[in-house]
Design an enzyme around this catalytic site. Structure first.
Site, PDB file in Angstrom:
ATOM      1  N   LYS A  93       7.262  38.979  -3.105  1.00 36.41           N
ATOM      2  CA  LYS A  93       5.845  39.005  -3.485  1.00 36.41           C
ATOM      3  C   LYS A  93       5.186  40.281  -2.993  1.00 36.41           C
ATOM      4  O   LYS A  93       5.802  41.089  -2.280  1.00 36.41           O
ATOM      5  CB  LYS A  93       5.155  37.769  -2.904  1.00 36.41           C
ATOM      6  CG  LYS A  93       5.739  36.469  -3.468  1.00 36.41           C
ATOM      7  CD  LYS A  93       4.745  35.337  -3.352  1.00 36.41           C
ATOM      8  CE  LYS A  93       5.252  34.124  -4.123  1.00 36.41           C
ATOM      9  NZ  LYS A  93       4.361  32.962  -3.947  1.00 36.41           N
TER      10      LYS A  93
ATOM     11  N   ASP B 253       1.903  38.002 -12.189  1.00 40.36           N
ATOM     12  CA  ASP B 253       0.883  37.280 -11.440  1.00 40.36           C
ATOM     13  C   ASP B 253      -0.517  37.536 -11.962  1.00 40.36           C
ATOM     14  O   ASP B 253      -1.000  38.680 -11.965  1.00 40.36           O
ATOM     15  CB  ASP B 253       0.959  37.699  -9.963  1.00 40.36           C
ATOM     16  CG  ASP B 253       0.051  36.818  -9.115  1.00 40.36           C
ATOM     17  OD1 ASP B 253       0.093  35.597  -9.297  1.00 40.36           O
ATOM     18  OD2 ASP B 253      -0.705  37.377  -8.307  1.00 40.36           O
TER      19      ASP B 253
ATOM     20  N   LYS C 257       3.754  24.750  -4.133  1.00 37.78           N
ATOM     21  CA  LYS C 257       2.451  24.205  -3.705  1.00 37.78           C
ATOM     22  C   LYS C 257       2.475  22.679  -3.782  1.00 37.78           C
ATOM     23  O   LYS C 257       1.622  22.050  -4.422  1.00 37.78           O
ATOM     24  CB  LYS C 257       1.344  24.798  -4.573  1.00 37.78           C
ATOM     25  CG  LYS C 257       1.235  26.316  -4.424  1.00 37.78           C
ATOM     26  CD  LYS C 257       0.172  26.928  -5.308  1.00 37.78           C
ATOM     27  CE  LYS C 257       0.170  28.456  -5.115  1.00 37.78           C
ATOM     28  NZ  LYS C 257      -0.833  29.153  -5.957  1.00 37.78           N
TER      29      LYS C 257
ATOM     30  N   GLU D 163       7.487  40.136  -7.831  1.00 33.33           N
ATOM     31  CA  GLU D 163       6.143  39.928  -8.369  1.00 33.33           C
ATOM     32  C   GLU D 163       5.570  41.232  -8.898  1.00 33.33           C
ATOM     33  O   GLU D 163       5.753  42.298  -8.305  1.00 33.33           O
ATOM     34  CB  GLU D 163       5.240  39.388  -7.249  1.00 33.33           C
ATOM     35  CG  GLU D 163       3.803  39.142  -7.688  1.00 33.33           C
ATOM     36  CD  GLU D 163       2.952  38.532  -6.575  1.00 33.33           C
ATOM     37  OE1 GLU D 163       3.488  37.714  -5.801  1.00 33.33           O
ATOM     38  OE2 GLU D 163       1.765  38.894  -6.483  1.00 33.33           O
TER      39      GLU D 163
ATOM     40  N   ARG E  63       0.822  -1.211   0.000  1.00 30.75           N
ATOM     41  CA  ARG E  63       0.000   0.000   0.000  1.00 30.75           C
ATOM     42  C   ARG E  63       0.855   1.260   0.000  1.00 30.75           C
ATOM     43  O   ARG E  63       0.600   2.211  -0.743  1.00 30.75           O
ATOM     44  CB  ARG E  63      -0.944  -0.030   1.223  1.00 30.75           C
ATOM     45  CG  ARG E  63      -1.838   1.150   1.450  1.00 30.75           C
ATOM     46  CD  ARG E  63      -2.648   1.648   0.260  1.00 30.75           C
ATOM     47  NE  ARG E  63      -3.263   0.627  -0.541  1.00 30.75           N
ATOM     48  CZ  ARG E  63      -3.403   0.703  -1.866  1.00 30.75           C
ATOM     49  NH1 ARG E  63      -2.977   1.757  -2.542  1.00 30.75           N
ATOM     50  NH2 ARG E  63      -3.949  -0.268  -2.543  1.00 30.75           N
TER      51      ARG E  63
END
Lengths: 278, 278, 278, 278, 278, 278
Positions: B163, B214, B131, B193, B96
């Site tokens: 960012k 973005d 992510k 960004e 598994r």
């Protein structure tokens, strides 16, 4: 020693931060604080919000004024899921890990809820499988509960489930069940996989407490329900359990329907964290 | 200390086996051996086969006669992906975890390949994001490469990416870039960004080495490409990057297209392990 | 998982205390408190004072009335560096580890300051190397900053530095640089070692972002500066960098001067801890 | 659990390699092998060669044809200290950690040898202190032996050494020694620090087994030797023990001379690793 | 790194709780509190009460109103040993580990007290051995002290004890003692095993600081005492040390009597925890 | 992550060896080998022989010519239990830990065998409890099997056992059983404690799968057996289970008899290791 929230977050943060968050250390003053808002970018069911919060606590973000929805809450696009105040460095350094966990778990809860909705009104129950993301089983199983499902055994140690391969290795259903009975202590039940009604009979005869009906057509599921009527045996249907088909399966009278996709193929629920200086 | 294959498997196996595999210990003779066959139940790209194998080695399955496809192989439904001989107990106990890892990583590779196919013939490159599934980043980033993509920075420590939130906290693009330059050593590049063409100009003026475009519309992406022409700046498009839209984005002339879904929403590739006694 | 202050101190204290401090346990009453004074026995620059303090916190010394100089402070023989009150047992048990760390790091800061003083008024910058004490790199690199220097890359993972051996293995400067470019993500710069002006030309031609000028004579350093003028390439001089010679090197116009001795051969700064009963 | 070679190298390599050696992975073919030669760039005494080798074994460098000098060997500038064949990637990735350890330890052995040479012909013995590099004590104490010295107690747990601060806290020499005697088991000896001949008398009267003569002038050392003659007490001189002064101290008749500089201020011994392709 | 209370409890609780206490989680409300009473079901001496308490603190039981007897207290059947208030879940989940530790350690203290009582009025002292329960040595040695005994060396690292096998391997008592003297630092004493008066003489001649009189008859013990009179040598009797015989041994004049049964065969002291809702 | 043999031995050896075995290192030549013989000094049942062997393997003793009895073997005083050849240093350094483990586990097996002998011919089975030595549960439960007993649940996670305190907290037997049923997955059985025949009735009515008959007199046990006849419920007798009384309990017809003393009060079985040089 159990893998727990602290271990999970330590490892997950180490993976993403490693020797240090170069950008945040350079651009954010050490004592700056911000207000952070977590917003839903899609409809779904929330899960993992305690991990989201725990990431910032672990980074010693000095979180205050926390207002967050509870796990299991149905959320709609545009909803504010949580707001809090914290040290900007810790918030920005932890943001990605916090979102990665919560979006994934909320994705599991959301898909589970869709399955549960699909069988609403029947007596069947949606349960998960061991097809979980490695290292996240505990939280994915909680996400299944948040979505309205129930859990199967947690792992290989807390239940006996004799599958076809075990049967082959043991030389048949009867010797497999007998060996399991001889080995297990008196508080463990024994489940056996069956692919045909004949195998269901064999499992019952061998003394199985529960049966896994694997990849059976609706007619066979109905037959299995009929043959085990009154025997006190738990029936679980499994395999190829799409949202289109699950209601029909539920209506056969099986007790449990296990769905691997809940945990191996649920898309992440889109959430976004926005921040403003305090 | 880096999280590595041994740590991953130790933890993943501990999660699933815990104090012991009750079923296998009871039903399978200690020295029984089997031949195991891993079969594709869907089309896709293989990844994680080295982990699949490593699970059984770690369980001391006495693997021999191993024949397996390489990571990156395109596989079709019904293909035999791997065959090997091993101790039946170890094979069933590890099955598994081995499948959970390989199905997930092959799912990532498969989705990446679909994105790469979608932009074939353009100069753009598909890259991943941070992510990723917590604790699996190294292997998911490899899966992206197996599917034909390239990797972005691994984590927060090996590149500066300023960012919007960093810009706010630093008081603007220029102070943010200057702070990063003052802090970073001389072998690290700085990316900023930008959400509009004007912000692209600002980033260039501040001395950014690369720009993250973005959630820009196609027109804005084209404008960004035009304004930075000849400046030696790397352009990366990001946000809302569906398979339907990615080719049009690639055709704007951006260098990199980052896609979060590669790692946060790829469905598992269906694989199955069947066993026969030796 | 990153090696951090807690890990360092746990290990360092375990090394020195092991199963227990026989002397202190026998001779000091459990609840006795003392005032401790840390005094400089030599001139230098302070570094590691946060570790000094952390040792006693970790031993739960109940530290109060802490008054300590900041890292980076220039201290003179006889200066009081820190005073505090604490439980006598913990103070005596932790004293040696606290001093071992702080004396060593202050030694690094002190030697760095001497190098920085030596090149005062030039445009060059003193940087460290990877020739640090194993397990203490993070703190020794901070000590270099406390002494007025800057840091080179932290380790093998956050910058590409192609040395002569890499060039040999890759079959030349050009293939080495191209391989590095193909492998690294877009936020990493590439530095190449050169031992002669001709190799500097070769590195530039191959597209290097920075050059390590290894063991070059002053004339060659001057030549390297001349040949790379206007190319936007960072030049770092390295090798045989005694205090006598470093100013002349700085005056050639190189940007960085790296000095291994800062961390591999700095003598400890003499500090002494004296205690009186409260 | 004892900190051992495996732990040390795991941590030291993790510190330097972290998520990966970008340069080597990019520029060196996976199966390339090389011959490596370790050369002395200065005169000294070798120590840590087993760690040097162990680094490459731990990185699975496939070392063969190893020829290396033994720890304790006196080496001269230009000497070949070791040669071996191995996988180029592992050799280049481990080079810095291997050198950092061996240069430091050889530095300790070299300085120890200079002290031992300085007192040659006397009955005194050079011993080390607890002023070692944190996490390297075991190996630095071995380096002292390689240089011809002997070891003092390893740490706080394997001997009782009552210093001035313990005496103050205990309320005098006698109560301190009595408390130690009551607490220690019957296989532990008790040493007491004394700064004057009068304190030597006091220590003897209290029943000390050994005395640490701290920062005493030559005359006082001679007096201490005289007063303890025939008492079966071990005398150790300590403090301000420069190479210029150590012989005079040894000639007073003390048994042990402890020197902190052996481990806290020894400059690294210059060694160099050169590699050629096989 | 030393094995400590936190490590012990983490492991012990992990062993018993593992993935979770199914019964308590299901049947006890999360915020319920109770008053718990620990009662003696037999006469004895208390030890391990700090571990008993620490179990509940570690489980974050919110312990308050704690009233507990001190380690070393003589308790009688029916005595209340401790009472406290805490969260019911944590109390019930930790109960078994807390009792397992405290009953075992109190068993050790109780048996030690019986041995000490048996030799009351003589000059001998009861000491323990290294025949302790693996992983519990530190606490079992404390239990021996709570019962009125003293400790022998803790382990192999804090004293030299040359047994018959060492003597054989070294080629005799003299070479064994000389080798030990050459290897040990100056704060370690050397003990030698002897089985006959002749071997006692040999040990004295070789310079032993202490002698282990192994399995000697009373007459031989008396002889050993006589032969070593005035030599400043510590004598320890060991072997077959039943409660019936120990007083006679003590009266021979040996200094120490070591008893393995204190830690390898002490029956648990019966304690019981009862709880009522608050 | 499960506590396993390697972890146990690492910790146990660290506890006893710590920084090093002073005696053996000094007195035994590094390459000396010996023949070791393990002899029984009392009658009993062997358990833990695999740990005995594993200690020496872990210390890299170069064991060969191993001949050892199997766990579960009945041994008599004077029997040779095992012989082997190995490096003398490793054999002497590991001897105590190896004996401590094996003597303890053989003590458990021996006492279990006495209980099993006492009920021979009845249908009852001797089972263990959770009253095991912390950190040794896995091996003590194996020792119970070696002595002829069977195991109860391993810990809190693999079976539901509702004790009196749970009943109080839940507000009665019925709500406790219902809560457990709602929480547990379908492969877990539920056992309830009862102290009187009336409580047995209540447990049956609530749907218990098994009943723990706590401290019942023989008459009550007989009554419990009578009342549950044919209900398919497992009956376990527990409490005050001396060797004198256990046969009478077995004859009441209960299925299981649990005995805490098997693991909390078994005296060690006396074994001795003797060595001769090779």
């Amino acid at each position: 020693m159990q893998w727990n929230v602290a271990d999970l977050l330590e490892r997950a943060l180490a993976e993403d931060i490693g020797p240090g968050d170069l950008t945040t250390a350079a651009t954010v003053p050490e004592d700056a604080r911000c207000t952070a808002v977590l917003t839903a970018k899609a409809d779904g069911v929330l899960s993992g919000i305690e991990l989201f919060r725990a990431v910032f606590d672990r980074l010693e973000a000095g979180v205050c004024n926390w207002r967050g929805s509870a796990n299991g809450t149905r959320i709609a696009v545009g909803d504010t899921v949580a707001t809090f105040s914290g040290l900007t460095r810790a918030v920005l350094t932890g943001e990605r890990v916090a979102l990665n966990l919560t979006q994934r778990l909320s994705g599991v809860a959301t898909l589970t809820a869709r399955y549960c909705d699909a069988i609403a009104g029947t007596d069947a129950v949606i349960v998960d499988t061991r097809k979980t993301t490695p290292l996240l089983r505990e939280w994915e199983k909680a996400a299944v509960r948040h979505g309205g499902g129930r859990n199967h055994r947690f792992a290989l140690y807390d239940g006996v489930l004799i599958k076809d391969n075990h049967i082959v290795a043991a030389g048949g259903v009867r010797p497999a069940v007998e060996a399991a009975r001889a080995s297990a202590h008196h508080l463990v039940r024994i489940q056996v996989e069956a692919a045909t009604p004949a195998q269901v009979d064999e499992a019952i005869a061998a003394g199985a407490d529960a049966i896994l009906l694997d990849n059976m057509a609706i007619g066979d599921l109905q037959e299995a329900v009929k043959r085990t009527s009154g025997a006190g045996v738990v029936l679980e249907a499994s395999g190829d359990m799409s949202l289109d088909r699950v209601r029909e399966v539920a209506q056969t009278g099986v007790h449990l329907i296990s769905v691997g996709a809940l945990t191996h193929s649920a898309p992440a629920l889109n959430l976004s964290l926005e921040i403003r200086n305090e």
